[in-house]
Design an enzyme around this catalytic site. Structure first.
Site, short mmCIF file in Angstrom:
data_model
loop_
_atom_site.label_atom_id
_atom_site.label_comp_id
_atom_site.label_asym_id
_atom_site.label_seq_id
_atom_site.Cartn_x
_atom_site.Cartn_y
_atom_site.Cartn_z
N GLY A 205 0.83 -1.20 0.00
CA GLY A 205 0.00 0.00 0.00
C GLY A 205 0.86 1.25 0.00
N SER A 206 0.30 2.32 0.55
CA SER A 206 0.88 3.64 0.36
C SER A 206 2.29 3.81 0.93
CB SER A 206 -0.02 4.69 0.98
OG SER A 206 -1.33 4.52 0.50
N VAL A 207 2.74 2.92 1.82
CA VAL A 207 4.11 3.05 2.33
C VAL A 207 5.09 2.95 1.16
CG1 VAL A 207 5.83 2.06 3.87
CG2 VAL A 207 3.46 2.18 4.59
#
Lengths: 197, 588
Positions: free
Chosen positions: B302-304
């Site tokens: 995801g956004s990491v």
């Protein structure tokens, strides 16, 4: 040969006859040994007995040493085991979970805003703030969820609202009233869940 | 002869002859019986008799080697071998009282009564194991109790016992031992050869319970196993596990992992998994909890992942933190439409704003500027798609698709963390590279070096480093990440650590369901970050699988990150840097 010998004998001067007589070979009489027999026998017997007794004593002492070794080994084992058990206890006492719950019992919480002193110049780094009970952390797991069979949903029975409307001051009285009525009408039955820590 | 000397009457002489002959006959018969028996003993089955003779007074004893300890970085034991005790019996002496003994033993040691009866009455042997690996104090008290009843034939002998004083602390890493002494999981299993050493044995003759001094004696000394020191800090590990458990339980999630890494050395100070198990009672635990989910489970980051995408774009000089991006409501790419996690009209965000607000569309637009080959090589240099090889069994390598399969959509989705999968340690290592001025340090779990059963040498001695992005790009990225925990600009105000500059990034990714192989509506939420942002010392990564309280990376991962980071900074006496927070514009 014998004639030669006899001729020679006759030719020997008279003064040498004794010497000749001595030099003549003859059977030596069996010499009587003068050394006493007893001391030798005694010595041999003593050696023998001493050897046997010594061996016996040596064996006994080794057996004795073996007994001692066994008992000492037993003692050493017991002590080693005790040391290990104590070590195990010590480690269990040093368990972070145990320390944390003891600290929690004393009302301690982990600091969230510590400050640091720089030793070289004594400067204070960071702004210290006292910890508050809000900083406490849950260190024990939530109680295990009960299976649905043991944790039935609260049974709610709706009853028509009664006409009595009372002020908050009279709550205690009214609640007893309500309990009385609810008993008759089998009002709400609620089950309490296990409290969380 | 006698005839000549002692002339006697004929009758007498005759009877003596008969007697002599009869005597001779008897002697001959007896001697032939002896001879036959001698032949039988020595000629026919000499070996079996020799064995029987040996067994009569010979004690054969295995001398177990002491298994090496597994300790934390300061030497505190996480797994230790304690001098446990075994109870052994001499059935020739216990057979008569077998029922009495078996009753006491089965009551006090919880052993099977009938099994004990068989052992206590076994024939043709003087040695039987009765119970193994029990604490010595218990064993001695039980044996003493039986001795007090006047029954002999039981004895205790040392027998190492594996103890995990921290119970569940680092159990996911260390693994556990089966009741028969086999290493069954984790580091115990992977370093079994190193830890176990070589057992010895001893054979000697006994008489009346004591060793016969000049009897047969044969001793092969055991070689004890070596210790294994980890980079784990027991206290940090415990704290991380508790914070993680609280985070997973209060968000009603399935599971979670948390990693604390020393930024400069790549040493893993803590690697927590929840649910986990008590290593002292592993048999009672759920089988699925026995390993390390953080290493064996893969998920989409995801956004990491945006941290990696944007820092590689910064390194290529394609963008700056102030690059202006117009973020449309939605972004159609080929046959798919990319959305943001929050509804918005056309936004005018800087690249910093794209990170702070975690815009998928903005990241995808920025990533379009690089070629798939370039992007993939950066992600590969960040360590994705490669095992970290810290010495744990069952590690996955994750999935980084080959560059030729990168369609335009794929490139866009990979840029914000969809379409590739990682494990928790890979992701921590990758973010740590940004924290460490752009240099990736390979992670390690073992201090010094140690060789696994498979022959790989791992540990801090084998750490390698390589530059992934420039120092400038890493610094810019860190400042952009500082806007994430900023309550005014970012998505994770809960991740702030009071007094410190913190850089981080949230992640909320759709999960691929096990059954359908598609996004099933559940989420993986995570938070990765480091502090102090301008001179990072620690990188902390928290990931929680399938929370059911509607929280995201900021609200679930953020607070857990903050607690762990605050604790570890305090414990390792890292003072705040005292410099002002980064202040980059997020809109234009």
């Amino acid at each position: 040969m014998s004639t030669l010998m006899s001729q020679a004998r006759t030719r020997v001067p008279k003064f040498a006859e004794d010497a000749v007589a001595r030099a003549r070979l003859s059977v030596v009489p069996r010499g009587e040994t003068t050394a006493a027999r007893t001391p030798f026998v005694v010595m041999v017997a003593m050696l023998l007995v001493g050897g046997v007794v010594g061996l016996l004593m040596f064996n006994t002492s080794m057996q004795q040493a073996s007994f001692t070794a066994t008992s000492l080994q037993g003692k050493a084992d017991a002590l080693a085991a005790r040391q290990q058990s104590l070590q195990m206890q010590l480690e269990q006492l040093r368990d972070p979970q145990r320390l944390a719950s003891s600290a929690k019992e004393l009302g301690m919480v982990a600091p969230t805003n510590p400050a640091f002193i720089r030793l070289s110049d004594g400067a204070v780094l960071g702004k210290p703030l006292a910890a508050s009970p809000d900083d406490a952390m849950r260190i024990n797991p939530l109680p295990a969820k009960k299976p649905d069979a043991l944790n039935p949903k609260p049974l709610i029975v709706r009853v028509p609202a009664t006409e009595t409307t009372k002020t908050t001051r009279d709550t205690a009285a009214s609640s007893t009233d309500r309990t009385a009525t609810s008993d008759k009408k089998k009002q709400a039955v609620t089950t309490s869940r296990g409290g969380s820590r | 002869m006698s005839r000549d000397r002692l002339p006697s009457p004929r009758s007498l002489r005759g009877s003596s002859m008969v007697r002599l002959r009869i005597g001779l006959l008897v002697i001959t018969m007896v001697v032939s019986v002896f001879g036959a028996r001698l032949f039988q003993l020595q000629g026919v089955d000499a070996n079996s008799y020799a064995e029987m003779a040996e067994q009569a007074g010979l004690v054969k004893l295995a001398l177990p080697a002491k298994r090496g300890e597994i300790t934390d970085r300061a030497g505190a034991p996480l797994a230790e071998s304690v001098q446990g005790t075994m109870i052994v019996a001499d059935p020739t002496r216990t057979a008569a009282h077998a029922q009495q003994i078996a009753k006491v033993l089965s009551d006090k040691l919880d052993l099977d009564y009938f099994d004990l009866l068989t052992r206590l009455q076994k024939k043709h042997t003087r040695f039987q194991y009765i119970a193994r690996r029990i604490p010595s104090t218990v064993a001695t008290s039980v044996v003493q109790a039986i001795k007090d009843k006047g029954i002999k034939g039981l004895a205790t002998r040392p027998d190492p016992l594996r103890d995990y004083p921290g119970k569940d602390v680092a159990a996911n890493l260390i693994g556990f031992m089966g009741s028969d002494g086999d290493a069954l999981a984790g580091l115990e299993m992977n370093f079994d050869k190193l830890l176990s050493g070589t057992d010895g044995s001893e054979t000697y003759e006994v008489g009346g319970g004591n060793r016969i001094p000049l009897g047969e004696n044969d001793l092969a000394k055991p070689r004890d196993g070596k210790n294994l020191q980890l980079t784990i800090d027991r206290d940090v590990q415990w704290y991380t596990q508790r914070v993680l458990r609280a985070a997973v339980q209060s968000s009603r999630a399935d599971s979670g992992s948390a990693v604390v890494m020393d930024t400069r050395t790549g040493e893993v100070l803590s690697f927590a998994d929840y649910p986990t198990f008590d290593a002292n009672a592993a048999a009672k635990a759920d089988k699925a909890d026995l390993g390390s989910r953080g290493l064996s489970d893969v998920y989409e980051p995801g956004s990491v992942e945006k941290v990696l995408t944007v820092s590689s774009l910064l390194d290529q000089g394609k963008v700056t933190p102030r690059t202006r991006i117009t973020v449309p409501k939605e972004l159609p790419v080929m046959d798919r439409v990319i959305h943001d996690w929050f509804d918005h009209d056309k936004l005018r965000l800087t690249l910093t704003g794209v990170i702070a607000r975690s815009s998928n569309i903005g990241t995808a637009l920025a990533a379009m500027q690089a070629t798939p080959e370039k992007m993939r090589s950066y992600l590969s240099k960040f360590g994705l798609g490669e095992r970290t090889r810290v010495g744990m069994p069952g590690e996955t390598r994750g999935l980084l698709p080959a560059a030729d399969t990168w369609s335009k959509v794929k490139q866009a989705t990979i840029a914000f963390g969809q379409g590739l999968s990682v494990n928790a340690l890979q992701m921590t290592t990758a973010v740590n590279a940004v924290a460490n001025d752009g240099v990736l340090v390979t992670p390690s779990l073992v201090k010094g070096s140690a060789t696994t059963n498979a022959g790989h040498t791992v540990g801090t001695d084998t750490t390698t480093t390589h530059r992934v992005v420039s120092k400038k790009a890493a610094g810019q990225m860190a400042r952009m990440m500082e806007m994430v925990p900023n309550p005014e600009t970012g998505t994770a105000p809960g991740a702030q650590v009071p007094g410190y500059r913190v850089a981080g990034k949230t992640g909320t990714a759709q999960r691929v369901g096990e059954k359908c192989g598609c996004y099933d509506g559940t989420f993986t939420v995570s938070f990765a970050g480091f502090a102090p942002a301008d001179n990072p010392r620690f990188t902390v990564y928290v990931v929680v699988q399938n929370p059911r309280n509607g929280g995201g990376g900021g609200s679930i991962g953020g607070p857990a990150f903050s607690k762990i980071m605050s604790y570890v900074l305090g414990k390792y006496a890292v003072p705040p840097t005292g410099t002002p927070h980064a202040d980059l514009p997020i809109e234009w």
